[in-house]
Design a protein around this motif. Sequence first.
Motif, PDB file in Angstrom:
ATOM      1  N   ILE A   9      33.647 -45.335 -12.539  1.00 43.81           N
ATOM      2  CA  ILE A   9      34.567 -46.575 -12.663  1.00 43.81           C
ATOM      3  C   ILE A   9      34.108 -47.950 -12.347  1.00 43.81           C
ATOM      4  O   ILE A   9      32.941 -47.951 -11.801  1.00 43.81           O
ATOM      5  N   ASN A  32      25.640 -45.953  -4.365  1.00 44.81           N
ATOM      6  CA  ASN A  32      26.649 -45.268  -4.722  1.00 44.81           C
ATOM      7  C   ASN A  32      27.009 -44.052  -4.397  1.00 44.81           C
ATOM      8  O   ASN A  32      26.208 -43.220  -3.699  1.00 44.81           O
ATOM      9  N   GLN A  36      31.065 -50.425 -17.691  1.00 42.41           N
ATOM     10  CA  GLN A  36      30.311 -51.298 -16.885  1.00 42.41           C
ATOM     11  C   GLN A  36      31.148 -52.501 -16.522  1.00 42.41           C
ATOM     12  O   GLN A  36      31.354 -53.198 -17.682  1.00 42.41           O
ATOM     13  N   SER A  37      31.194 -52.893 -15.336  1.00 39.31           N
ATOM     14  CA  SER A  37      31.763 -53.911 -14.880  1.00 39.31           C
ATOM     15  C   SER A  37      31.368 -55.324 -15.415  1.00 39.31           C
ATOM     16  O   SER A  37      32.080 -55.888 -15.937  1.00 39.31           O
ATOM     17  N   GLN A  76      36.849 -38.803 -11.296  1.00 36.96           N
ATOM     18  CA  GLN A  76      35.746 -39.473 -12.490  1.00 36.96           C
ATOM     19  C   GLN A  76      35.156 -38.360 -13.320  1.00 36.96           C
ATOM     20  O   GLN A  76      34.783 -38.639 -14.110  1.00 36.96           O
TER      21      GLN A  76
END
Length: 217
Positions: free
Chosen positions: A57, A113, A69-70, A43
Amino acid sequence: MAEFVLYGYFRSSAAFRARIALNLKGIAPETRYVHLLKDGGQQHTADYKVLNPQELIPALVHDGHTITQSLAIIEYLEEIVPEPPLLPRDAFGRARARSIAYQIACDIHPVNNLRVNQYLKATFGADGDTQIAWQRHWIALGFAALETGLARDPATGKFCHGDMPTLADICLIPQMANARRVELDLSLYPTLTRIEATALAHPAFEAALPKNQPDAE
Ligand SMILES: N[C@@H](CCC(=O)N[C@@H](CS)C(=O)NCC(=O)O)C(=O)O
């Protein structure tokens, strides 16, 4: 419709959210794999940074646009492919589904995270057990509130809101997978585990599981 390209990693819960939404919408994207640990974290490569300066991701490319951004990816899919809906039809229902989703995506997930754990280790010397204790703490705090809120609300059905999957379930199921990875005691959250069992019986959720991805290890 133009091709979709999803940049993901099997274990990423944010990519897991995007995979569920794509499956529910019946979209089969081309997938590019970004290994979060190999090569110091793919990433962080120059090529990926062009796609997402945040170095996170997932990223979804569609029709010449890159969406990061999901939650933005999911809302984009909802707008261009409205059926089946991922948000309830009524304003209160939409607010409730988003509230559940944001409790997970804004308040539980970010503090656990990979980069946060890497910082805990590099700066404060947190070993593996300490990092796991940290993650369990924040998931347990968030799950306790979610369990209380979902258990007492008649709007909760087979899924978090009613009997169809919504954005709320799309966020909850990947977070449950993370909780299982750190061996959190899930017996304290009977509503969450009941919804998880319902969701995992749905092919869109099952196919999106980390273990069912081609890059699974
Ligand atoms: N809020 C972002 C979170 C994205 C995120 O944190 N992705 C993680 C994987 S779940 C990641 O790429 N981590 C890489 C790192 O921490 O270096 C979203 O919903 O897309």
